[in-house]
Design a protein around this motif. Structure first.
Motif, PDB file in Angstrom:
ATOM      1  N   ASP A   1     -22.992  55.391 -27.849  1.00 22.90           N
ATOM      2  CA  ASP A   1     -22.979  56.979 -27.883  1.00 22.90           C
ATOM      3  C   ASP A   1     -21.862  57.350 -27.364  1.00 22.90           C
ATOM      4  O   ASP A   1     -21.588  57.480 -26.475  1.00 22.90           O
ATOM      5  CB  ASP A   1     -23.927  57.349 -27.198  1.00 22.90           C
ATOM      6  N   VAL A   2     -21.030  58.049 -28.606  1.00 22.18           N
ATOM      7  CA  VAL A   2     -20.112  58.830 -27.877  1.00 22.18           C
ATOM      8  C   VAL A   2     -19.837  59.787 -27.314  1.00 22.18           C
ATOM      9  O   VAL A   2     -20.179  60.921 -29.205  1.00 22.18           O
ATOM     10  CB  VAL A   2     -18.144  58.263 -28.299  1.00 22.18           C
ATOM     11  N   PHE A   3     -20.387  60.536 -26.604  1.00 20.20           N
ATOM     12  CA  PHE A   3     -21.104  62.235 -26.418  1.00 20.20           C
ATOM     13  C   PHE A   3     -20.012  63.257 -26.608  1.00 20.20           C
ATOM     14  O   PHE A   3     -18.484  63.177 -26.032  1.00 20.20           O
ATOM     15  CB  PHE A   3     -21.185  62.300 -25.094  1.00 20.20           C
ATOM     16  N   GLU A   4     -20.633  64.385 -27.040  1.00 19.04           N
ATOM     17  CA  GLU A   4     -19.311  65.612 -26.594  1.00 19.04           C
ATOM     18  C   GLU A   4     -19.950  66.684 -25.896  1.00 19.04           C
ATOM     19  O   GLU A   4     -20.514  65.973 -25.570  1.00 19.04           O
ATOM     20  CB  GLU A   4     -19.377  66.254 -28.205  1.00 19.04           C
ATOM     21  N   ALA A   5     -19.226  68.137 -25.689  1.00 19.11           N
ATOM     22  CA  ALA A   5     -18.809  68.633 -25.044  1.00 19.11           C
ATOM     23  C   ALA A   5     -20.422  69.311 -24.457  1.00 19.11           C
ATOM     24  O   ALA A   5     -21.006  69.589 -25.772  1.00 19.11           O
ATOM     25  CB  ALA A   5     -18.612  70.274 -24.938  1.00 19.11           C
ATOM     26  N   PRO A   6     -21.319  69.030 -23.251  1.00 17.02           N
ATOM     27  CA  PRO A   6     -20.781  69.284 -22.298  1.00 17.02           C
ATOM     28  C   PRO A   6     -20.109  68.029 -21.797  1.00 17.02           C
ATOM     29  O   PRO A   6     -20.177  67.182 -20.730  1.00 17.02           O
ATOM     30  CB  PRO A   6     -21.026  69.744 -20.922  1.00 17.02           C
ATOM     31  N   PHE A   7     -20.622  66.605 -22.065  1.00 19.82           N
ATOM     32  CA  PHE A   7     -20.484  65.965 -22.005  1.00 19.82           C
ATOM     33  C   PHE A   7     -19.412  64.949 -22.251  1.00 19.82           C
ATOM     34  O   PHE A   7     -19.347  63.095 -22.021  1.00 19.82           O
ATOM     35  CB  PHE A   7     -21.669  64.990 -21.826  1.00 19.82           C
ATOM     36  N   ASP A   8     -17.740  64.732 -23.102  1.00 19.41           N
ATOM     37  CA  ASP A   8     -16.505  64.607 -23.095  1.00 19.41           C
ATOM     38  C   ASP A   8     -16.415  63.759 -22.507  1.00 19.41           C
ATOM     39  O   ASP A   8     -16.571  63.932 -21.251  1.00 19.41           O
ATOM     40  CB  ASP A   8     -15.784  65.825 -22.950  1.00 19.41           C
ATOM     41  N   GLY A   9     -16.358  62.251 -22.970  1.00 16.58           N
ATOM     42  CA  GLY A   9     -15.371  60.990 -22.010  1.00 16.58           C
ATOM     43  C   GLY A   9     -17.197  59.976 -21.460  1.00 16.58           C
ATOM     44  O   GLY A   9     -16.616  59.204 -20.860  1.00 16.58           O
TER      45      GLY A   9
END
Length: 176
Positions: A127-135
């Motif tokens: 899982d590659v998260f997007e905003a607000p959990f970028d990175g």
């Protein structure tokens, strides 16, 4: 009713061949975090999930009760508006399990698991998260039973085993 038996790992660097793997685009919102009740869109499929904690599991086990119920788009759209906190958006890559995930001896003693590994039925869900959990990058591996989960040797590109640590659950992240 199903039982979800998974281990979870942090990842700091993406595999170089990531574009070679299939993926899903996931968006989910939580109506409740304990127990977790979420609505999810996975590509063009919609459903609601109830995830209990592992209070019914024996000591040391990681399994959790999980129910999935299908939704149509209109129901999803209606319920996701009622979600609390952060929406979780991520790209989930489906990567075959690392070949050295189980010892040769374990696979020899467990032909059912050997078959699943050989046929690439056990996947790493990256899982590659997007905003607000970028990175944030989390790898999950779901197993058919507790024994195989315990016997699994993590992929070399996994950093830390965070199985059971609430701060790495999507429900917790939604409430941050």
């Amino acid at each position: 009713m199903g039982l979800e038996i998974e281990r979870k790992f942090t990842v700091t660097e993406l595999p170089q061949d990531l574009d070679n793997y299939p993926f899903h685009i996931i968006e989910q919102g939580y109506l409740n975090v304990r127990p977790a009740i979420r609505v999810r869109r996975e590509d063009d499929i919609y459903y609601m999930t109830y995830k209990g904690d592992n209070t019914l599991a024996k000591a040391g086990e990681i399994g959790k009760i999980e129910y999935n119920m299908p939704l149509d788009k209109a129901s999803y759209d209606h319920m996701v508006e009622k979600a609390d906190g952060n929406m979780i958006r991520k790209k989930r890559y489906l990567i075959p399990l690392n070949e050295d995930g189980f010892s040769t001896e374990y696979l020899s003693d467990h032909p059912d698991i050997h078959k699943k590994v050989k046929e690439k039925d056990i996947k790493i869900e990256l899982d590659v998260f997007e905003a607000p959990f970028d990175g944030t990058i989390i790898a999950e591996v779901e197993f058919p039973d507790e024994e195989s989960a315990a016997a699994y040797k993590p992929a070399s590109w996994f950093v830390e085993d965070v199985t059971g640590q609430k701060e790495y659950s999507n429900a917790y992240m939604s409430a941050m």
